[in-house]
Write an enzyme that holds these catalytic residues in place. Structure first.
Site, PDB file in Angstrom:
ATOM      1  N   GLU A 487       0.805  -1.221   0.000  1.00 49.03           N
ATOM      2  CA  GLU A 487       0.000   0.000   0.000  1.00 49.03           C
ATOM      3  C   GLU A 487       0.839   1.273   0.000  1.00 49.03           C
ATOM      4  OE1 GLU A 487      -2.631  -0.579   3.301  1.00 49.03           O
ATOM      5  OE2 GLU A 487      -3.909  -1.974   2.180  1.00 49.03           O
ATOM      6  N   LYS A 595       5.542  -1.334   2.063  1.00 44.97           N
ATOM      7  CA  LYS A 595       4.933  -1.545   3.375  1.00 44.97           C
ATOM      8  C   LYS A 595       5.034  -3.013   3.778  1.00 44.97           C
ATOM      9  CE  LYS A 595       0.464  -1.053   5.773  1.00 44.97           C
ATOM     10  NZ  LYS A 595      -0.976  -0.778   5.599  1.00 44.97           N
ATOM     11  N   GLN A 596       4.933  -3.906   2.799  1.00 44.30           N
ATOM     12  CA  GLN A 596       4.844  -5.327   3.077  1.00 44.30           C
ATOM     13  C   GLN A 596       5.226  -6.110   1.835  1.00 44.30           C
ATOM     14  OE1 GLN A 596       0.558  -4.419   3.467  1.00 44.30           O
ATOM     15  NE2 GLN A 596       0.239  -6.512   2.766  1.00 44.30           N
TER      16      GLN A 596
END
Length: 764
Positions: A487, A595-596
């Site tokens: 995101e 973010k991930q």
């Protein structure tokens, strides 16, 4: 009851003492409802610290969303799971002073959660304004046998006086939520608008109705049989039905009163005036102990199927069981609800369901509790109409678009760049359907629900994507203006994860349509499928564009991802993480910073896509730019590190994943558990250290334990067989506990597993 320490969560051993975090850790639920383990005197009184409440899966209200500029297709309402009256709540009256009018001193002495039975035991010392102290011992459970039942037992003894104490059971409020100041955008507080009436019944029955969503539930309380103990008297106080129990206390002798709540299922208001959804008759001869024993029996069945036994690290073994316990409490089982991101333990994310239900939590249920997995997938099937309407709102002419975050099946994400734009959720759902079918061989589900989900999501890709005519992508199928799992990178062309998942979705549609078409033309006819459309699925999948950087020899996250400057992670103060709470989105989008797990998420899901050298290049590149601001991230990186034989990294990522909530590593467990991260800890064990893969219809294991452990034992359901697996540093031991013989691939060896235990020594 089993009291072995390996299944106990003791308050004294928690590394934090914040009230809201403790409420979350000790929350009890059963997929239908959840209850936070709050101070039992709090009620709606902000003088006591905490955020008590009852949450019912699927019971929500609507709140209008306001935009400075409101464009077509923007969601008009948020959906917020209601924070209902706390069934633990009591009022104590001592010397005419009530704990809801005066502030009593409440000392939390002890809490202990028995994971094996689901029983929470607590001790409080409560002092009145007149300095009289009582010891309150509570026991509570959320029934796994009857989803409506919540039991609570109160035992009181005087510590420094003799005299009368009244225990009052009354709910004078409908909105449990206590306002708190929180700048975390992930924990938006919206006030539900509830009305409450008391129905005529043998026991006090509240009916609560949401004002905008027009849903109703019933909540009934009644005392349970308890011989030789004070009997609660039903009376009226403040025009409300109230149970009052008089205790004449003397030091050293405890007296007890037990109650059971019957918590109804949400209904539309149009049928809300039907008979109360209660269990009066079935409870007539029950006691707290008999109801608890029935629930504990179901927990025993759960652990027999789902336990992961680790030898060599007792603390870690308990943390894994804690994670599995909460996963089981979180999952809806009625086909009309799913798994909220925070389970049913808190208000974080408003009780919404996301992609992580299918991608991080569902595999655990598919392999260990397949009936629950089926019900969670059935929830998606029940929302096909809303998903179809959402696709049309987005001017997509065919197929469906499932919402990014939702309860009722409509989109509730007000920030579309990281909400609606995450269209990969369509393919995530299709992936989960396929995994369920391959593991369970549930052909009836495939024909009735699974195939429609796969076909309608595949139709979306044909409508949303297109065949490119530019030189860079000429003739390839491309998907533009989307957001992947990361995101911190929004609205890009050809996000690798999205395109790879869409390709898989399209292949599934072609494969299952052709296969079922050979045996059941009615199934194909109901979906309006033609040979031309099936061929179109296949062709789009074959021509799917998957971005690749030829210079770095890595999968590109999207068309332009490697052209951006890299965020200076090492120079950014730790106080500035998570970045989304400290920087404008456009600032974050300007950089390479994840973010991930995003592109490497596809490496995890499709291990056959790359050799070890390619995986190593992808892993090293993306690990360097990932800040793990999402709790979903570390599990994926840990599994991939294991596949790369980077044992130290793999183990550290796993430990961070497994201990997230029991250490409050993210600092926000007070808002609720990190349910998907808990699912990620199971993925790390089974897909990581056990090396599970499914190729076609064959189960493969490539096991390698961390040196810190002695042994790992677990069970899986696979194609109607129940398989016990033990892995140590000498061998893999397999048992076919139920079902016909089956062939399993252990490393390079094929093993036929019949009725005899099979030991496969290392190396394999």
């Amino acid at each position: 009851m089993d009291t072995t320490d390996e299944f106990q969560i003791h308050l004294q051993r928690l590394p934090f003492k914040k009230a809201t975090a403790i409420e979350t850790v000790y929350a009890l639920g059963n997929g239908h409802f959840g209850v936070r383990a709050s101070n039992p005197l709090q009620g709606d009184n902000p003088d006591y610290p905490g955020q008590p409440g009852l949450f019912i899966n699927g019971f929500y209200d609507l709140t209008a969303l306001h935009y400075g500029e409101d464009y077509p297709g923007y969601p008009q309402n948020s959906q917020t799971m209601c924070q209902l009256p706390d069934p633990r709540f009591i009022v104590l009256e001592i010397d005419g002073l009530r704990s809801d009018d005066e502030t009593f001193s409440v000392k939390q002495v002890d809490k202990n959660l028995n994971l094996k039975t689901g029983l929470l035991s607590e001790i409080y010392e409560i002092t009145s304004p007149t300095d009289k102290t009582v010891r309150l011992t509570m026991q509570t459970f959320a029934s796994q046998d009857d989803a409506r039942i919540y039991g609570v037992a109160y035992s009181l003894s005087a510590l420094n006086f003799s005299g009368n104490v009244k225990v009052i059971k009354q709910h004078r409020y409908t909105q449990q939520q206590i306002p708190q100041h929180d700048i975390d955008v992930r924990n938006v507080q919206r006030q539900s608008q509830l009305t409450c009436t008391y129905q005529e019944a043998d026991h006090p029955t509240m009916q609560m109705i949401t004002r905008k969503s027009q849903l109703a539930i019933t909540l009934q309380v009644q005392p349970l049989k308890n011989d030789d103990q004070p009997v609660p008297k039903l009376t009226t106080q403040d025009q409300l039905p109230t149970y009052v129990t008089d205790f004449d206390l003397v030091p050293g002798i405890a007296q007890e009163v037990d109650f059971v709540y019957s918590i109804g299922f949400p209904h539309p208001v149009v049928i809300a005036n039907a008979d109360p959804d209660t269990v009066d008759q079935t409870l007539a001869n029950e006691t707290f102990s008999t109801l608890l024993n029935k629930s504990a029996h179901q927990w025993a069945i759960f652990w027999d199927n789902s336990d992961v036994e680790l030898k060599g690290d007792a603390k870690l073994a308990k943390s894994i069981r804690f994670n599995l316990f909460h996963l089981n409490q979180a999952a809806g089982r009625d086909g009309m609800t799913s798994i909220p991101a925070k389970g049913l333990t808190g208000s974080g994310y408003e009780g919404h369901y996301f992609w992580n239900a299918e991608m991080f939590m569902l595999p655990f249920f598919i392999f260990t509790q397949p009936e629950t997995a089926k019900q969670v997938l059935s929830y998606r099937y029940s929302k096909l109409l809303q998903a179809q309407q959402r696709a049309r709102e987005m001017t997509v002419k065919k197929g469906v678009l499932f919402p990014w975050r939702t309860i009722n099946g409509t989109e509730a994400s007000a920030y579309y760049p990281t909400g609606t734009a995450q269209v990969h959720i369509n393919a995530d759902i299709a992936y989960a359907v396929d995994l369920y079918v391959r593991v369970t061989d549930d052909q009836d589900f495939l024909a009735t629900q699974g195939l429609p989900l796969i076909i309608e999501t595949a139709r979306f890709w044909l409508s949303y994507g297109h065949y490119a005519t530019d030189d860079a992508h000429h003739g390839r199928f491309v998907i533009n203006d989307v957001t992947g799992p990361d995101e911190y990178t929004a609205m890009v062309n050809n996000n690798y994860y999205t395109n790879r998942m869409a390709q898989h979705n399209l292949y599934l549609a072609a494969h299952y349509a052709r296969r079922l078409g050979q045996t059941d033309n009615n199934v194909i006819g109901k979906l309006g499928l033609t040979t031309t459309e099936i061929d179109a699925f296949q062709h789009a999948a074959d021509q799917m564009y998957l971005p690749f950087d030829p210079n770095r020899q890595i999968k590109k996250q999207d068309d332009t991802s490697t052209e951006k400057p890299v965020w200076p992670i090492a120079e950014t103060p730790r106080t500035q993480f998570p970045l989304l709470l400290h920087y404008h989105p456009m600032t974050i989008y300007h950089y390479q910073v994840n973010k991930q797990a995003d592109t490497v998420m596809s490496d995890f899901l499709f291990p056959e896509d790359q050799d070890q050298a390619q995986l190593k290049r992808d892993y090293d590149y993306y690990e360097a730019i990932t800040v793990h601001d999402s709790s979903l991230s570390r599990a994926i990186f840990g599994i991939l590190a294991h596949r790369l034989d980077e044992a130290d990294k793999s183990y550290q990522y796993f430990m961070d994943t497994a201990l997230t909530d029991l250490t409050d590593a993210q600092g926000n467990v007070g808002d609720g558990i990190h349910a998907a991260n808990m699912g990620g800890s199971w993925l790390s064990l089974i897909y990581g250290f056990a090396g599970l893969e499914i190729k076609d219809t064959t189960l493969h294991l490539h096991p390698k334990l961390p040196t810190e452990w002695l042994e790992m034992r677990f069970k899986l359901w696979f194609q109607h067989r129940h398989i016990g697996i033990t892995i140590n540093h000498q061998a893999v031991i397999l048992e076919n506990l139920k079902g016909k013989p089956i062939t399993i691939q252990i490393g390079d060896k094929q093993v036929t597993l019949g009725s005899e235990r099979v030991t496969v020594p290392f190396p394999i």
